[in-house]
Design a protein around this motif. Sequence first.
Motif, mmCIF file in Angstrom:
data_model
loop_
_atom_site.group_PDB
_atom_site.id
_atom_site.type_symbol
_atom_site.label_atom_id
_atom_site.label_comp_id
_atom_site.label_asym_id
_atom_site.label_seq_id
_atom_site.Cartn_x
_atom_site.Cartn_y
_atom_site.Cartn_z
ATOM 1 N N ALA A 186 8.602 -17.593 98.729
ATOM 2 C CA ALA A 186 8.050 -19.117 99.074
ATOM 3 C C ALA A 186 6.567 -18.248 98.407
ATOM 4 C CB ALA A 186 7.419 -19.636 100.200
ATOM 5 N N GLY A 187 5.894 -17.380 98.225
ATOM 6 C CA GLY A 187 4.567 -16.996 98.040
ATOM 7 C C GLY A 187 3.094 -17.383 98.868
ATOM 8 N N ASP A 188 2.408 -17.496 98.174
ATOM 9 C CA ASP A 188 1.254 -18.223 98.796
ATOM 10 C C ASP A 188 1.661 -19.226 99.841
ATOM 11 O OD1 ASP A 188 0.068 -16.960 97.033
ATOM 12 O OD2 ASP A 188 -0.595 -17.672 95.797
ATOM 13 N N ARG A 189 2.736 -20.162 99.645
ATOM 14 C CA ARG A 189 3.108 -21.062 101.271
ATOM 15 C C ARG A 189 3.973 -21.041 101.987
ATOM 16 N NH1 ARG A 189 7.965 -22.890 98.673
ATOM 17 N NH2 ARG A 189 7.750 -22.051 97.480
ATOM 18 N N SER A 190 3.973 -19.338 101.985
ATOM 19 C CA SER A 190 4.226 -18.802 103.437
ATOM 20 C C SER A 190 3.501 -18.670 104.374
ATOM 21 C CB SER A 190 4.867 -18.034 103.204
ATOM 22 O OG SER A 190 5.106 -16.971 104.449
ATOM 23 N N PRO A 191 3.104 -19.433 105.896
ATOM 24 C CA PRO A 191 1.588 -19.251 106.216
ATOM 25 C C PRO A 191 2.495 -16.833 106.780
ATOM 26 C CG PRO A 191 3.771 -20.361 107.136
ATOM 27 C CD PRO A 191 4.417 -19.802 106.241
ATOM 28 N N ARG B 107 26.856 -15.288 101.020
ATOM 29 C CA ARG B 107 26.577 -15.917 100.295
ATOM 30 C C ARG B 107 26.864 -17.891 101.302
ATOM 31 N NH1 ARG B 107 29.346 -12.066 95.625
ATOM 32 N NH2 ARG B 107 27.198 -11.680 95.141
ATOM 33 N N ARG B 108 27.746 -18.326 101.359
ATOM 34 C CA ARG B 108 27.973 -19.245 101.792
ATOM 35 C C ARG B 108 26.768 -19.987 102.322
ATOM 36 N NH1 ARG B 108 32.023 -19.864 105.209
ATOM 37 N NH2 ARG B 108 31.776 -22.110 105.072
ATOM 38 N N LEU B 109 26.804 -19.097 103.789
ATOM 39 C CA LEU B 109 25.691 -19.592 104.171
ATOM 40 C C LEU B 109 24.495 -19.969 103.821
ATOM 41 C CD1 LEU B 109 23.467 -20.028 106.271
ATOM 42 C CD2 LEU B 109 23.306 -17.594 106.790
ATOM 43 N N PHE B 110 24.002 -19.059 102.859
ATOM 44 C CA PHE B 110 22.737 -18.962 101.539
ATOM 45 C C PHE B 110 22.876 -20.271 100.155
ATOM 46 C CE2 PHE B 110 22.810 -14.484 101.156
ATOM 47 C CZ PHE B 110 22.166 -14.109 102.756
ATOM 48 N N SER B 111 23.980 -20.933 100.711
ATOM 49 C CA SER B 111 24.157 -21.385 99.152
ATOM 50 C C SER B 111 24.060 -23.075 99.988
ATOM 51 C CB SER B 111 25.829 -21.967 98.341
ATOM 52 O OG SER B 111 26.281 -20.768 98.454
ATOM 53 N N SER B 112 24.303 -22.810 101.044
ATOM 54 C CA SER B 112 24.416 -24.198 102.363
ATOM 55 C C SER B 112 22.508 -24.291 102.488
ATOM 56 C CB SER B 112 24.914 -24.265 103.398
ATOM 57 O OG SER B 112 23.978 -23.242 104.065
ATOM 58 N N LEU B 113 21.388 -23.905 102.022
ATOM 59 C CA LEU B 113 20.090 -23.762 101.759
ATOM 60 C C LEU B 113 19.566 -24.941 100.504
ATOM 61 C CD1 LEU B 113 19.528 -20.440 103.515
ATOM 62 C CD2 LEU B 113 19.870 -22.762 104.740
ATOM 63 N N GLN B 114 20.338 -24.842 99.771
ATOM 64 C CA GLN B 114 20.411 -25.376 98.141
ATOM 65 C C GLN B 114 19.641 -26.571 98.293
ATOM 66 O OE1 GLN B 114 20.753 -23.685 94.644
ATOM 67 N NE2 GLN B 114 18.685 -25.210 95.381
ATOM 68 N N PRO B 115 19.226 -27.026 99.285
ATOM 69 C CA PRO B 115 18.417 -28.470 99.644
ATOM 70 C C PRO B 115 16.920 -28.476 99.931
ATOM 71 C CG PRO B 115 20.781 -28.883 100.884
ATOM 72 C CD PRO B 115 20.153 -27.213 100.186
ATOM 73 N N LEU B 116 16.987 -27.126 100.475
ATOM 74 C CA LEU B 116 15.600 -27.079 100.518
ATOM 75 C C LEU B 116 14.806 -25.676 99.614
ATOM 76 C CD1 LEU B 116 16.137 -24.555 103.966
ATOM 77 C CD2 LEU B 116 15.735 -26.919 103.291
ATOM 78 N N SER C 79 14.018 -26.000 95.123
ATOM 79 C CA SER C 79 14.358 -26.275 93.555
ATOM 80 C C SER C 79 14.758 -25.538 92.859
ATOM 81 C CB SER C 79 12.934 -26.819 93.270
ATOM 82 O OG SER C 79 12.251 -26.042 93.001
ATOM 83 N N GLU C 80 14.739 -24.193 93.017
ATOM 84 C CA GLU C 80 15.679 -23.206 92.304
ATOM 85 C C GLU C 80 17.040 -22.807 92.944
ATOM 86 O OE1 GLU C 80 10.975 -22.026 92.650
ATOM 87 O OE2 GLU C 80 12.610 -22.600 93.725
ATOM 88 N N ALA C 81 18.135 -22.283 91.803
ATOM 89 C CA ALA C 81 19.178 -21.825 91.927
ATOM 90 C C ALA C 81 19.000 -20.818 93.596
ATOM 91 C CB ALA C 81 20.311 -21.376 91.088
ATOM 92 N N VAL C 82 19.649 -21.506 94.826
ATOM 93 C CA VAL C 82 19.474 -20.129 95.483
ATOM 94 C C VAL C 82 20.285 -18.760 95.332
ATOM 95 C CG1 VAL C 82 20.038 -21.578 97.676
ATOM 96 C CG2 VAL C 82 22.004 -21.055 96.438
ATOM 97 N N GLU C 83 20.921 -18.690 94.085
ATOM 98 C CA GLU C 83 21.320 -17.496 94.074
ATOM 99 C C GLU C 83 20.437 -16.241 92.829
ATOM 100 O OE1 GLU C 83 25.236 -20.624 93.980
ATOM 101 O OE2 GLU C 83 22.666 -20.458 92.708
#
Length: 440
Positions: free
Chosen positions: A120-125, A174-183, A185-189
Amino acid sequence: MKKGRGRTSRIRRRKVCRSSASRGVNESHKPEFIELKKWLKDRKFEDTNLIPAYFPDTGRGLMSKTSLQEGQVIISLPESCLLTTDTVIRSYLGAYIAEWQPPASPLLALCTFLVAERHAGDRSPWKPYLEVLPKAYTCPVCLEPEVVNLLPKRLKAKASEQRSRVQVLFTSSRRLFSSLQPLFSEAVESIFSYSAFLWAWCTVNTRAVYMKRGRRQCLSAEPDTCVLAPYLDLLNHSPDVQVKAAFNEETRCYEIRTAAGCRQHEEVLICYGSHDNQRLLLEYGFVPRRNPHACVHVSQDVLVKYLPSTDKQMNKKISILKDHDFIENLTFGWDGPSWRLLTALKVLCLEAEEFPRWKKVLLGEIISDTNEKTSLDIAQKICHYFTEEAEAVLQKVCRMKDKEVAPTDQLTLVETLWTEELQVLRASAQTLSDLRAAPL
């Protein structure tokens, strides 16, 4: 992660604070520390005792502003500053992790959060904290293969186990990470890559403090004891100091209290535990000099290397040592061979007519002058074997440095480990020489 494996179980009921002789260079003016202090102040923490500084022996650490008294609380970090699994579950990741089946482990939840927040970079609290974390680590799991091959056999095996555990955890997640894709814009991979996950795992493994917490039903049953403590985790290790560290339920702060004084403008140190150099390198990625707990471990194959192959009772002797827990933790230290090592060798050196008295050996009794002398002779041969091995590896490291075939910082780390082991072996060799020269 097992109980007692976080950085403050290793502040672990932890031993208390003193100071190093080397003076540090104040780094509180650096932008990353200015931002971190602002961030901490917003979360109700202001430190009046310590300032960030760079020390020639230990790197970044914390320096005392004023003299610290015995029993004084040097850091009291509010709960709002701590990064816990509660932090993760309350975040945008929470609903995804809480619903995941089978439940994610507390360690995986923390690693996932760290990777996402770093992305998240600058967007991370949490950016001010993330900015002062190491960009890379030197735990064996992060070392180049040719550097890992230089490690002592026992440590190399543990490093391989460590790497396998991390790889299995990453692959199975990896399946858990893939489930986060809706969060994202870039590919979670591309976000949850192995290198990003490895950085997060090392951050938790090397910097987390121990804090006993109740189980969250949405997470697995593994102990939830690792907590990241910004600023506090800048404190470096010394085996000679003691601190008391724990979460204060009344103040809702994580507190570190000294058990010894510390002079003004000196580094404030804590003890991660009474660990030898191999353990410190494996868990934290560094090797201290003149560690009083440094030792060289003797494996079973080396233990019997110089014993007669014609001994018909050898297998039975080995079985006895295993049954009575005398086959592990056999070491050479600054004071010479350990009592356990000499006792194991005395059992192995028993003559046929002496063998029925093996129980007396385990109880510390002397069986015969011959047995005493033979066991010391074998111990000296083993010590010499390890000394030659250390000298050969150090020569190889020197050649690899000249040819630049591996990162210099990694080679220097391994060089320090073997140099310390060589000094321990030379000290042991002198002790053995004195013992052999002494009248029985």
